[in-house]
Design a protein around this motif. Structure first.
Motif, short mmCIF file in Angstrom:
data_model
loop_
_atom_site.label_atom_id
_atom_site.label_comp_id
_atom_site.label_asym_id
_atom_site.label_seq_id
_atom_site.Cartn_x
_atom_site.Cartn_y
_atom_site.Cartn_z
N TRP A 525 6.60 -3.89 1.57
CA TRP A 525 5.58 -4.74 1.87
C TRP A 525 5.49 -6.13 0.97
O TRP A 525 4.81 -6.96 1.21
N CYS A 622 -4.87 7.04 2.04
CA CYS A 622 -3.88 5.88 1.81
C CYS A 622 -3.16 6.38 1.11
O CYS A 622 -3.20 7.22 -0.03
N GLU A 630 -5.18 -2.36 0.99
CA GLU A 630 -5.63 -2.49 2.42
C GLU A 630 -6.86 -1.68 2.85
O GLU A 630 -7.63 -2.24 3.45
N THR A 631 -6.63 -0.33 2.40
CA THR A 631 -7.64 0.63 2.78
C THR A 631 -9.07 0.21 2.04
O THR A 631 -10.08 -0.04 2.62
N PHE A 722 0.37 -10.91 3.27
CA PHE A 722 -0.61 -10.15 4.19
C PHE A 722 -0.18 -10.31 5.57
O PHE A 722 -0.49 -9.36 6.06
N VAL A 725 1.71 -7.08 6.51
CA VAL A 725 0.71 -5.93 6.87
C VAL A 725 0.14 -5.91 8.21
O VAL A 725 -0.06 -5.07 9.08
N ASP A 731 -3.24 -3.96 8.34
CA ASP A 731 -4.05 -4.86 7.67
C ASP A 731 -5.55 -4.10 7.60
O ASP A 731 -5.79 -3.55 8.49
N ARG A 732 -6.33 -4.70 6.59
CA ARG A 732 -7.59 -4.34 6.54
C ARG A 732 -8.43 -4.24 7.61
O ARG A 732 -9.28 -3.79 7.98
N VAL A 778 -8.51 -13.53 1.84
CA VAL A 778 -7.49 -12.43 1.79
C VAL A 778 -7.11 -12.63 0.24
O VAL A 778 -7.18 -11.65 -0.58
#
Ligand SMILES: Cc1ncc(C[n+]2csc(CCOP(=O)(O)OP(=O)(O)O)c2C)c(N)n1
Length: 785
Positions: A525, A622, A630-631, A722, A725, A731-732, A778
């Motif tokens: 990541w 997670c 992200e979680t 970002f 992800v 991603d979130r 972000v």
């Protein structure tokens, strides 16, 4: 030059060699009549014939000579066999010297013992045909070719009195791992480390082909080996008496040379220079002393001698040929009426721990000294509230490792290994205590290089892995830090080590050794800058496929958890520990007490991030530092979108906690698993690696059907952190959408949430394309409780 061996000694050594060869053939072929006291019959021969004859006489020959050397010079020596398929030779020798019977009392030194020794070889539930953990005196399986020389060097580091004799198959020498292993001599300090004596076993053939090194000129081979920094001594021939004298004389020369190198280095350890170490090229026929022809085809000295040279015993002539072959070793001269190896020959073997089969270095647990460990709490990041401070996890670990290094300097039993990445992986604090080992030339620009370094850096994952394996197998400790994507280079070496550990657990005399510890950082990541080639979390899958009593996988979400996990791993025994943690500045979640509690449990509810009051709408789970970030970011989004949403956050550090207890000792009891993940609520699981791993681990759990896993799906490029992800739907925004989509009471909000998601994605894509970095919302995100 006077002959190295007196006629009497030569005769006895030759008899010893014949005995080892006899036992080798006996193991491959016989299940009964071990001393050929009655005419050989078909029923004395095993129904399935397995084993490698071709390499073994050479291995046996060298062993006899090393025994003489050990005795004459009182050497502390172990034997590493590259062509490990020559297993019967090593078994034969450890039997002849008595080690085998000490380890396995049912294999007595008489007729019955011989019969059992023969029968057990390559027999169902007997012993393997290769040099294996079961073989006394071995630290090296040798089934998968390529790792002998690197293991030998790993064993020699920090063992100043040890000489590791290492037989390298000329076929094995063609492997990538072996080809680079020659360079280990640039990392071995003769004032502090032991010596490696490489012996290239140039028997000319592999299974079905000639070997490259046997088909280049003598000069070219000499140039190659000198180019690697060695002084090759050639011992060639096929007349045993002459080869005995040549090898004995050469071994006397090389041992004197090794001692001279060591004496010079040890008299001025601060100005030590890289010596040209001696090595031997041993050129004898493959299948030496075996059948010269079988069915009219040449065997001795050809590739046909590789495995079982005579087969098909329906043909009575073959039975006769086998009997003649075995009798050519004159067993009656070698073994007395009771089947005992005659004392006059047995007396040639060294005694006690000087026998290579009983040398404690080859059973490293016997020598293991636990690491002196600093108290890891002292290195903790102060976290007054979750998400209140940032830290680079591996940099924090580096300070801890520096002090592990410091506290064990006197014992010389801890080293750090990495392919040119210790500083890049932010573990460079260790240089305050120890430099990087380097025996080659120095230039003014060089920093942190030292002839006395304990940090091992070379751009070869094979060498890092193999050195560490050799080091821990001989009773020391270490850690290998590597880029996550490139650790795959040593997948197969890891396999072999894990198999070794699994087997040793069933062998009572093999004492536990320190675990092999991996720290994978620069992970998938955070390889946004290096791009797709550097993005691969698959080592987790590979490790997870091994036996549960051997492997452990940890994904600490922050620096304090990393400290706790690392402390645990460095104290553990007989495992392969895989730790995956990022090196970039990241928000920190747990104070050290909470981190220890969390890591001890392996998985737990983060109450400070949850508001479910025992009845969540959704479990946001997670594993891994970026998925955790992200979680938590998704949780803040969900709270913003749906103020009354009830979320439970579960973090998993010890991946194997997810598996059923029947599958892994770290597995949570079903009721504990249910207490975290519920029996019926949606679970949105953000995972560091490939999503299927979580499904595989949890498929037997009650709530498995409600698990929805996001992870790496082989999407990536050179982009922003970002966007990595986003590309993989980890991603979130995606996680928040996943949650809304799966909470039954929010069904009506799904469309709005989906539209919002796509407009956010559009904004994100436009922003990163235009600005080359992530959106401020972000980048500036903070955890708010
Ligand atoms: C990495 C690996 N590839 C292939 C094999 C299969 N194999 C077993 S023995 C052998 C030939 C080995 O030749 P060499 O190293 O010269 O040993 P020797 O001739 O002394 O038996 C091969 C290819 C293996 N064991 N390991």
């Amino acid at each position: 030059m006077p002959a190295a061996l007196s006629p009497d000694l030569l005769e006895k050594m030759d008899a010893y060699w014949r005995a080892a060869n006899y036992l080798t053939v006996g193991q491959i072929y016989l299940q009964d009549n071990p001393l050929l006291e009655t005419p050989l019959k078909r029923e004395h021969i095993k129904p399935r014939l397995l084993g490698h004859w071709g390499t073994t006489t050479g291995l046996n020959f060298i062993y006899v000579h090393l025994n003489r050397l050990i005795k004459e010079h009182d050497l502390n020596m172990i034997y590493v066999i590259g062509p490990g398929h020559g297993g019967p030779g090593l078994v034969a020798h450890s039997y002849l010297e008595g080690s085998y019977t000490e380890r396995y009392p049912n294999i007595e030194r008489d007729r019955n013992g011989l019969q059992r020794l023969f029968r057990q070889f390559s027999w169902p539930y007997g012993i393997p045909s290769h040099v294996a953990p079961e073989t006394p005196g071995s630290i090296h399986e040798g089934g998968e070719l390529g790792y002998s020389l690197v293991h030998a060097y790993g064993a020699a580091f920090d063992n100043p009195d040890l000489i590791v004799a290492c037989i390298i198959g000329d076929g094995e020498a063609e492997t990538g791992a072996l080809a680079t292993s020659w360079h280990s001599n640039k990392f071995l300090n003769p004032s502090r480390d032991g010596a490696v004596l490489p012996i290239l076993h140039l028997n000319g053939f592999k299974i079905a082909n000639p070997t490259v090194l046997a088909r280049i000129s003598h000069q070219e081979l000499t140039d190659l080996l000198r180019g690697y920094g060695y002084e090759p001594y050639f011992v060639e021939g096929d007349v045993p008496a002459m080869v005995h004298q040549r090898l004995a004389g050469t071994l006397d020369t090389v041992v004197a040379e090794i001692h001279k190198i060591q004496d010079t280095a040890r008299s001025s350890p601060n100005t030590v220079e890289r010596p040209r170490w001696p090595m031997i090229v041993f050129q004898t026929p493959k299948g030496w002393t075996g059948p010269r022809f079988v069915d009219g085809k040449p065997v001795e000295g050809t590739w046909r001698a590789h495995q079982v040279p005579i087969a098909d015993f329906k043909n009575p002539e073959h039975i006769k040929e086998l009997e003649d072959w075995m009798k050519s070793y004159r067993p009656r001269e070698l073994f007395d009426e009771s089947g005992k190896f005659r004392d006059e020959f047995a007396a040639l073997a060294p005694r006690g721990h000087r026998r290579m089969g009983m040398n404690p270095h080859a059973n490293g647990g016997e020598l293991l000294v636990p690491l002196a460990m600093p108290h890891f709490y002292d290195y903790a990041v102060r976290v007054s509230a979750p998400g209140s401070v940032e830290a680079e996890s591996t940099r924090v670990l580096g300070v801890f490792l520096r002090d592990v290094m410091k506290q064990n300097l006197a014992n010389q039993n801890f080293r750090l290994f990495g392919p040119d990445e210790t500083a890049s992986n932010r573990l460079d604090a260790v240089y305050e205590v120890s430099g990087k080992e380097w025996m080659a030339r120095l230039e003014d620009v060089d920093i942190n290089l030292s002839v006395n370094g304990r940090v091992m850096e070379v751009l070869s994952e094979h060498l890092c892995e193999g050195w560490l394996e050799g080091y821990v197998l001989t009773g020391r400790h270490g850690l290998f830090s590597c880029y996550e994507a490139f650790v795959h280079i040593i997948d197969s070496m890891f396999n072999q080590h894990a198999k070794w550990l699994k087997t040793t657990k069933t062998i009572p005399w093999r004492k536990p050794i320190a675990s092999l510890n991996y720290l994978l950082t620069s992970h998938v990541w955070r390889q946004d800058h290096n791009g797709f080639s550097h993005q691969d979390p698959g080592f987790i899958d590979h490790v997870a496929s091994k036996k549960s009593d051997v492997v452990r996988i940890y994904l600490p979400p922050d620096a304090n958890c990393l400290l706790s996990v690392a402390d645990h791993c460095l104290r553990s025994r007989n495992y392969v520990n895989l730790i995956i943690a990022g090196k970039q500045p990241e928000w920190q979640w747990l104070d050290i007490e909470s981190a220890v509690r969390h890591c001890t449990a392996g998985a737990g509810i983060w109450q400070w991030a949850s508001n479910d009051a025992g009845d969540p709408d959704v479990v946001m789970a997670c594993a891994g530092d970026v998925p955790t970030l992200e979680t938590l970011a998704a949780v803040t989004l969900l709270r913003e979108y749906i103020p009354d949403i009830r979320i439970r956050v579960v973090n998993v550090v010890d991946l194997m906690a997810l598996q059923s207890q029947t599958e892994h000792p770290h597995g949570l009891e079903d009721q504990d698993f249910d207490a975290l993940f519920t029996r019926d609520k949606p679970v949105i699981f953000a995972f560091h690696g490939y999503p299927r791993m979580i499904h595989w681990l949890t498929y037997r759990r009650h709530n498995h059907d409600n698990f929805h896993v996001r992870g790496y799906k082989e999407e990536g490029t050179t982009t922003t952190p970002f966007d990595m992800v986003v590309l993989n739907n980890l991603d979130r925004y995606q996680l928040a959408l996943d949650a809304i989509s799966r909470i039954p009471r929010l069904r009506e909000q799904k469309q709005t949430a989906t539209d919002r998601y796509w407009s956010t994605m559009e904004r994100h894509k436009l922003y990163v394309s235009e600005h080359g970095e992530d959106m401020p919302e972000v980048q500036n995100w903070r955890w708010t409780s």
